[in-house]
Scaffold this motif. Sequence first.
Motif: not given
Length: 255
Positions: A131-142, A145-151, A154-159, A186-189
């Motif tokens: 699950a921790t790896q999935r959260a990292l992967d989700a964060g990396i996917a965001q 360019a054009g996204n923001r820190i919150g994206d 949010y991806a990490i926090g949702e996992v 970089l907050p994790n939520r």
Amino acid sequence: MVELKSAAALDAMREAGRVVAQALAAVRDAAGVGVSLTELDGVAREVLAKAGATSPFLGYRPSFAPVPFPGVICASVNDAVVHGIPDGYRLRDGDLVSIDCGAHLDGWTGDSAISFTVGTPRPADAALIEATQRALDAGIAQMRAGNRIGDVSYAIGEVAKATGAGMPADFGGHGIGRRMHEDPHLPNRGRPGRGFPLRPGLVLAIEPMFMAGGQDAYDVDGDGWTLRTADGSRAAHIEHTVAVTEDGPRILTLL
């Protein structure tokens, strides 16, 4: 101040990140029942020295720390979340181990962490690491360019939410480059679409820290460094240094 790195700087950071990946791989290979955390620290020291790199961890003393950090790795076992000091503890069958390592090479820094089980894994530990790896992967996917820190946050926090995992309050990732810790935090939520804009050349160390008990509370050991889950549950920590580029995320700490 946030520094956007040039293509040449990213290539240099990749070399520092490669050293980190080699050190982590060597530590994981050396980890086994009966091996001490001090011995694992020695393995990482050898890799850094052979590469001509230095450790941004060794001697590091932020404002909260009573003493400078004495190792080149953070070695956190079972209920230790992060910042574990490598000591004489000898690994046992079933231990969940998180190793964090950094390298400073030719003026640039890499930072990464892995979590793994020694010997026979508990199913719950394997699920926590996954699950921790999935959260990292989700964060990396965001990291586009054009996204923001919150994206990313949010991806990490949702996992974490979907998994039912807690994450230590006030801890998260960070900018990285000439120094190990740079702006922005970089907050994790977080909330999508909010926070610092992601631009090509921005480099972040993304590091979800999952606590199996579902609480965000933690305690700090008497050493002033080691964070432990307040409820005694297991924890996992996985990290990569990642750059935003015109072509999408570039992971700088892959082996």
